[in-house]
Design a protein around this motif. Structure first.
Motif, PDB file in Angstrom:
ATOM      1  N   GLN A  23       0.876  -1.126  -0.029  1.00 31.69           N
ATOM      2  CA  GLN A  23      -0.198  -0.219  -0.227  1.00 31.69           C
ATOM      3  C   GLN A  23       0.749   1.170  -0.072  1.00 31.69           C
ATOM      4  O   GLN A  23       0.322   2.338  -0.567  1.00 31.69           O
ATOM      5  CB  GLN A  23      -0.964  -0.018   1.134  1.00 31.69           C
ATOM      6  N   GLY A  24       2.288   1.208   0.385  1.00 30.69           N
ATOM      7  CA  GLY A  24       3.064   2.318   0.517  1.00 30.69           C
ATOM      8  C   GLY A  24       3.653   2.598  -0.863  1.00 30.69           C
ATOM      9  O   GLY A  24       4.211   3.632  -0.904  1.00 30.69           O
ATOM     10  N   GLU A  25       3.620   1.583  -1.645  1.00 30.81           N
ATOM     11  CA  GLU A  25       4.218   1.666  -2.806  1.00 30.81           C
ATOM     12  C   GLU A  25       3.320   2.730  -3.844  1.00 30.81           C
ATOM     13  O   GLU A  25       2.175   2.786  -3.810  1.00 30.81           O
ATOM     14  CB  GLU A  25       4.556   0.228  -3.577  1.00 30.81           C
ATOM     15  N   ALA A  26       4.249   3.406  -4.750  1.00 29.36           N
ATOM     16  CA  ALA A  26       3.523   4.206  -5.642  1.00 29.36           C
ATOM     17  C   ALA A  26       3.658   3.987  -7.245  1.00 29.36           C
ATOM     18  O   ALA A  26       4.919   3.808  -7.600  1.00 29.36           O
ATOM     19  CB  ALA A  26       3.803   5.588  -5.542  1.00 29.36           C
ATOM     20  N   ASP A  27       2.669   3.527  -8.012  1.00 28.32           N
ATOM     21  CA  ASP A  27       2.923   3.549  -9.344  1.00 28.32           C
ATOM     22  C   ASP A  27       2.958   4.742  -9.921  1.00 28.32           C
ATOM     23  O   ASP A  27       2.380   5.799  -9.732  1.00 28.32           O
ATOM     24  CB  ASP A  27       1.640   2.605  -9.791  1.00 28.32           C
ATOM     25  N   LEU A  39      -6.946   7.357 -14.836  1.00 31.36           N
ATOM     26  CA  LEU A  39      -6.075   6.791 -13.846  1.00 31.36           C
ATOM     27  C   LEU A  39      -7.128   5.942 -13.235  1.00 31.36           C
ATOM     28  O   LEU A  39      -8.042   6.368 -12.677  1.00 31.36           O
ATOM     29  CB  LEU A  39      -5.471   7.713 -12.789  1.00 31.36           C
ATOM     30  N   SER A  40      -7.021   4.530 -13.431  1.00 29.51           N
ATOM     31  CA  SER A  40      -8.103   3.569 -12.733  1.00 29.51           C
ATOM     32  C   SER A  40      -7.271   2.882 -11.461  1.00 29.51           C
ATOM     33  O   SER A  40      -6.367   2.905 -11.234  1.00 29.51           O
ATOM     34  CB  SER A  40      -8.148   2.263 -13.661  1.00 29.51           C
ATOM     35  N   CYS A  41      -8.348   2.707 -10.582  1.00 30.02           N
ATOM     36  CA  CYS A  41      -8.017   2.062  -9.422  1.00 30.02           C
ATOM     37  C   CYS A  41      -8.204   0.491  -9.396  1.00 30.02           C
ATOM     38  O   CYS A  41      -9.286   0.177  -9.788  1.00 30.02           O
ATOM     39  CB  CYS A  41      -8.785   2.756  -8.145  1.00 30.02           C
ATOM     40  N   PRO A  42      -7.155  -0.265  -8.852  1.00 26.10           N
ATOM     41  CA  PRO A  42      -7.267  -1.626  -8.897  1.00 26.10           C
ATOM     42  C   PRO A  42      -8.186  -2.353  -7.825  1.00 26.10           C
ATOM     43  O   PRO A  42      -8.438  -3.564  -7.754  1.00 26.10           O
ATOM     44  CB  PRO A  42      -5.977  -2.313  -8.769  1.00 26.10           C
ATOM     45  N   TYR A  83      -1.705  10.738  -5.659  1.00 25.57           N
ATOM     46  CA  TYR A  83      -3.181  10.412  -5.836  1.00 25.57           C
ATOM     47  C   TYR A  83      -3.445   9.170  -5.065  1.00 25.57           C
ATOM     48  O   TYR A  83      -2.735   8.305  -5.262  1.00 25.57           O
ATOM     49  CB  TYR A  83      -3.715  10.524  -6.987  1.00 25.57           C
ATOM     50  N   ILE A  84      -4.614   9.074  -4.272  1.00 22.79           N
ATOM     51  CA  ILE A  84      -4.871   8.047  -3.357  1.00 22.79           C
ATOM     52  C   ILE A  84      -6.146   7.499  -3.737  1.00 22.79           C
ATOM     53  O   ILE A  84      -7.178   8.278  -3.723  1.00 22.79           O
ATOM     54  CB  ILE A  84      -4.660   8.167  -2.124  1.00 22.79           C
ATOM     55  N   ARG A  96      -4.424   2.375  -2.293  1.00 23.18           N
ATOM     56  CA  ARG A  96      -3.457   2.431  -3.412  1.00 23.18           C
ATOM     57  C   ARG A  96      -2.825   3.870  -3.597  1.00 23.18           C
ATOM     58  O   ARG A  96      -3.752   4.685  -3.589  1.00 23.18           O
ATOM     59  CB  ARG A  96      -3.731   1.802  -4.735  1.00 23.18           C
ATOM     60  N   ARG A  97      -1.754   4.131  -3.878  1.00 26.20           N
ATOM     61  CA  ARG A  97      -1.049   5.153  -4.144  1.00 26.20           C
ATOM     62  C   ARG A  97      -0.439   5.420  -5.591  1.00 26.20           C
ATOM     63  O   ARG A  97       0.314   4.621  -6.003  1.00 26.20           O
ATOM     64  CB  ARG A  97      -0.156   5.796  -3.078  1.00 26.20           C
ATOM     65  N   PHE A  98      -0.560   6.598  -6.137  1.00 26.73           N
ATOM     66  CA  PHE A  98      -0.236   6.898  -7.559  1.00 26.73           C
ATOM     67  C   PHE A  98       0.742   8.020  -7.510  1.00 26.73           C
ATOM     68  O   PHE A  98       0.227   9.083  -6.808  1.00 26.73           O
ATOM     69  CB  PHE A  98      -1.368   6.849  -8.608  1.00 26.73           C
ATOM     70  N   ARG A  99       1.524   8.156  -8.525  1.00 27.93           N
ATOM     71  CA  ARG A  99       2.494   9.372  -8.581  1.00 27.93           C
ATOM     72  C   ARG A  99       2.219   9.725 -10.042  1.00 27.93           C
ATOM     73  O   ARG A  99       2.595   8.906 -10.963  1.00 27.93           O
ATOM     74  CB  ARG A  99       4.038   9.259  -8.264  1.00 27.93           C
ATOM     75  N   VAL A 100       1.818  10.631 -10.247  1.00 27.21           N
ATOM     76  CA  VAL A 100       1.592  11.575 -11.663  1.00 27.21           C
ATOM     77  C   VAL A 100       2.594  12.588 -11.855  1.00 27.21           C
ATOM     78  O   VAL A 100       2.685  13.447 -11.299  1.00 27.21           O
ATOM     79  CB  VAL A 100       0.323  12.066 -11.733  1.00 27.21           C
ATOM     80  N   LEU A 101       3.623  12.279 -13.030  1.00 24.44           N
ATOM     81  CA  LEU A 101       4.419  13.331 -13.256  1.00 24.44           C
ATOM     82  C   LEU A 101       4.195  13.934 -14.750  1.00 24.44           C
ATOM     83  O   LEU A 101       4.121  13.299 -15.483  1.00 24.44           O
ATOM     84  CB  LEU A 101       5.888  12.636 -13.395  1.00 24.44           C
TER      85      LEU A 101
END
Length: 213
Positions: A23-27, A39-42, A83-84, A96-101
């Motif tokens: 859960q701490g990892e970020a795609d 951006l979809s959530c699994p 984004y979470i 789930r955490r995501f990183r948008v660059l």
């Protein structure tokens, strides 16, 4: 019995730690300003989206939730960040955490690296499933280093799913390839894009050098 109990307890503890680490990892997603991005959530079920950066958790202007996914209409430079998505029930919290660059280039930074072999064929996948699932009329095109690639049906071919095939790879084919999808959403024209970096190696079976000891 005590040993079995301790083994089961240890296994449960390891599983909890793994879930917390996951859960701490970020795609990470590389996108371009002015483009459409979904951006979809699994996580299945009713979820909540929030901004993951410190401070205000509300979604920024230009980002909205549709069908459980985040829609960036379009991406802005200020959308860079975390984004979470999360779902909470009576017993646990799934997150789930995501990183948008975001970049200002029309061709985003590569999200993937591909190693191709000289004088063999290589296929590049578009990998924009969220856009394909919209089932909207679309135009797919590829660029190399942000220059248009013209499929000729011989050395370069392109199918309806955006798969581009290079029949015989050369060293000159190395570079950043971007799949662009042009669609119309709510009467407005958008482009979605994803890039891969392709490196070309010389030999399929590299020569083995023997050393004398």
């Amino acid at each position: 019995i005590k040993i079995s109990y301790h083994v089961a307890l240890l296994a449960a503890l390891v599983n909890i730690i793994r879930q917390q680490n996951h859960q701490g990892e970020a795609d990470t997603y590389h996108v371009s300003a002015g483009h459409l991005f979904l951006l979809s959530c699994p996580i299945a079920g009713e979820i909540k989206w929030s901004r993951g950066d410190a401070g205000d958790e509300s979604l920024p202007s230009g980002v909205e939730v549709r069908g459980g996914s985040l829609w960036f209409l379009p991406v802005q430079m200020t959308h860079s960040g975390s984004y979470i998505c999360e779902r909470r029930n009576q017993t646990k919290l799934l997150k789930r955490r995501f990183r948008v660059l975001v970049s200002g280039s029309n061709c985003p930074d590569p999200s993937e690296e591909i190693l191709a072999t000289k004088e063999t064929s290589e296929s590049l996948q578009c990998k924009q499933n969220e856009i394909f699932r919209l089932n909207l009329p679309r135009k797919i095109r590829w660029t190399k280093d942000c220059q248009q690639v013209q499929p000729d049906g011989e050395s370069v071919s392109l199918n309806t799913n955006g798969l581009m095939r290079l029949v015989e790879v050369s060293e000159a084919d190395a570079g950043k390839y971007t799949c662009h999808i042009d669609v119309t959403v709510d009467g407005r024209n958008y482009t979605a894009a994803r890039s891969v970096q392709m490196t070309v190696k010389n030999d399929l079976f590299p020569e083995i050098h023997h050393s004398d000891f």
